[in-house]
Write an enzyme that holds these catalytic residues in place. Structure first.
Site, PDB file in Angstrom:
ATOM      1  N   ASP A  19       0.723  -1.028   0.187  1.00 34.58           N
ATOM      2  CA  ASP A  19       0.063  -0.224  -0.058  1.00 34.58           C
ATOM      3  C   ASP A  19       0.625   1.389   0.024  1.00 34.58           C
ATOM      4  OD1 ASP A  19      -2.393   1.458   0.109  1.00 34.58           O
ATOM      5  OD2 ASP A  19      -2.837   0.934   1.968  1.00 34.58           O
TER       6      ASP A  19
ATOM      7  N   HIS B 221       2.669   3.814  -8.950  1.00 36.83           N
ATOM      8  CA  HIS B 221       2.368   2.254  -9.098  1.00 36.83           C
ATOM      9  C   HIS B 221       3.728   1.837 -10.050  1.00 36.83           C
ATOM     10  CE1 HIS B 221      -1.530   2.477  -7.715  1.00 36.83           C
ATOM     11  NE2 HIS B 221      -2.191   3.317  -8.537  1.00 36.83           N
TER      12      HIS B 221
ATOM     13  N   LEU C 237      12.383 -19.059  -4.934  1.00 37.59           N
ATOM     14  CA  LEU C 237      11.314 -18.582  -4.387  1.00 37.59           C
ATOM     15  C   LEU C 237      10.199 -18.693  -5.186  1.00 37.59           C
ATOM     16  CD1 LEU C 237      10.086 -16.274  -2.295  1.00 37.59           C
ATOM     17  CD2 LEU C 237      10.670 -14.581  -4.223  1.00 37.59           C
TER      18      LEU C 237
HETATM   19  C1  V07 Z   1       1.488  -3.727  -9.821  1.00 40.41           C
HETATM   20  C2  V07 Z   1       3.338  -2.516  -8.667  1.00 40.41           C
HETATM   21  C3  V07 Z   1       3.371  -2.910  -7.166  1.00 40.41           C
HETATM   22  C4  V07 Z   1       2.521  -1.940  -6.128  1.00 40.41           C
HETATM   23  C5  V07 Z   1       1.113  -2.380  -6.196  1.00 40.41           C
HETATM   24  C6  V07 Z   1       0.195  -1.860  -7.273  1.00 40.41           C
HETATM   25  C7  V07 Z   1       0.783  -1.557  -8.406  1.00 40.41           C
HETATM   26  C8  V07 Z   1       4.024  -6.366 -10.280  1.00 40.41           C
HETATM   27  C9  V07 Z   1       2.942  -6.671 -11.005  1.00 40.41           C
HETATM   28  C10 V07 Z   1       2.777  -8.112 -11.544  1.00 40.41           C
HETATM   29  C11 V07 Z   1       1.764  -8.923 -11.456  1.00 40.41           C
HETATM   30  C12 V07 Z   1       1.545 -10.013 -12.140  1.00 40.41           C
HETATM   31  C13 V07 Z   1       2.889 -10.702 -12.763  1.00 40.41           C
HETATM   32  C14 V07 Z   1       3.933  -9.811 -12.661  1.00 40.41           C
HETATM   33  C15 V07 Z   1       3.862  -8.693 -12.063  1.00 40.41           C
HETATM   34  C16 V07 Z   1       1.851  -5.870 -10.697  1.00 40.41           C
HETATM   35  C17 V07 Z   1      -0.318  -4.935 -10.975  1.00 40.41           C
HETATM   36  C18 V07 Z   1       0.210  -3.917  -9.980  1.00 40.41           C
HETATM   37  C19 V07 Z   1      -1.755  -5.117 -11.073  1.00 40.41           C
HETATM   38  F1  V07 Z   1       2.840 -11.871 -13.288  1.00 40.41           F
HETATM   39  N1  V07 Z   1       3.698  -5.039  -9.964  1.00 40.41           N
HETATM   40  N2  V07 Z   1       2.260  -4.645  -9.968  1.00 40.41           N
HETATM   41  N3  V07 Z   1       0.545  -6.245 -11.283  1.00 40.41           N
HETATM   42  N4  V07 Z   1       1.823  -2.656  -8.929  1.00 40.41           N
END
Ligand code: V07
Length: 265
Positions: free
Chosen positions: A38, A55, A149
């Protein structure tokens, strides 16, 4: 005038990250760490940047923390990337978020493969845009045989929906005579959740000062140690994960081998 100093604490503050990692590895490590990432929007607002910049910065933190978690021999790291509630955000923000898995994997999948990280996902992927779903599926496939991991993304995930779906599946199986009502116990319910292949989290971290669970892994966190910090997710660094794991080790040491979870079984 002269304050008595706790030497162990004093020396701890002077330790390097590598020294702290070595110390952590001498004690039991949480097998499954879950994080509610968050504070990305707030991080951006403080810099007069658009929320999506937060983000994007948060995405870079994901990579750094994954590498450290792998080094710490944590078995599973579950990251709450997108909740079932997040669809209510402005369309441009949802669109941006849905582009992040692809961007993240485009930048980091080769490194994750080199680091022996295995990617997995929980959540309802049927509602994800096709490009998001494809990027994640490709990463899951390409890392399926990795033994380091398990980097588990919660994407379009909600704890209550997960329980609703489990209850529906159990009901169907009872109705079809596949299982009997007497078979339904804690273990059976765990088996019908999206996390059936994972141990329950040992440690849950939430950044950005909110002291809520917000529909994350409701069933699974029954005995999980909770660790909250005011640090915003884009500012979360190796030091903070180490702080959290050290706090976990200090708390669980006190159980003297018999923890809450085991004693309540
Ligand atoms: C998202 C970055 C981290 C902070 C929280 C919200 C924004 C990495 C992914 C991701 C998801 C699946 C995957 C590989 C990477 C991601 C979303 C948002 C929707 F297989 N960061 N991140 N997906 N944020």
């Amino acid at each position: 005038m002269f304050k008595k100093m706790n030497l162990w604490n004093k020396s701890k503050t002077n330790l390097t990250i590598n020294e702290r990692v070595s110390r952590i590895l001498e004690q039991p490590i949480p097998k499954h760490v879950a994080i509610i990432m968050d504070g990305n929007g707030r991080w951006a607002k403080r810099r007069a940047l658009p929320r999506v910049a937060g983000h994007h910065e948060g995405m870079k933190t994901v990579k750094k923390i994954t590498t450290l978690a792998n080094r710490l021999n944590i078995e599973t790291l579950t990251l709450y990337a997108f909740s079932t509630e997040n669809w209510k955000r402005p369309k441009h923000e949802v669109d941006y978020l849905m582009g992040l898995p692809e961007e993240f994997l485009g930048s980091f999948l080769p490194e994750l493969i080199a680091e022996n990280v295995k990617v997995s996902m929980i959540g309802d992927n049927s509602r994800l845009p096709a490009k998001t779903k494809k990027a994640v599926e490709k990463a899951i496939e390409q890392t399926a045989n990795n033994t380091g991991l398990n980097l588990n993304f919660a994407l379009n995930y909600g704890g209550r929906s997960e329980i609703v779906e489990a209850v529906k599946k159990i009901s169907t199986d009872v109705k079809n005579g596949e299982i009997s009502v007497d078979h339904i116990d804690h273990e059976c319910i765990s088996h019908y959740l999206m996390t059936h292949a994972l141990p329950d989290p040992d440690l849950l971290i939430r950044t950005s000062g909110e002291l809520r669970i917000s529909n994350f892994m409701l069933w699974q966190i029954a005995y999980t140690e909770l660790w909250f910090t005011d640090v915003l997710w884009p500012d979360f660094s190796d030091k903070h994960l180490i702080d959290a794991v050290e706090a976990f080790q200090k708390r669980t040491r006190r159980y003297g081998g018999l923890n809450d979870k085991e004693s309540k079984k």
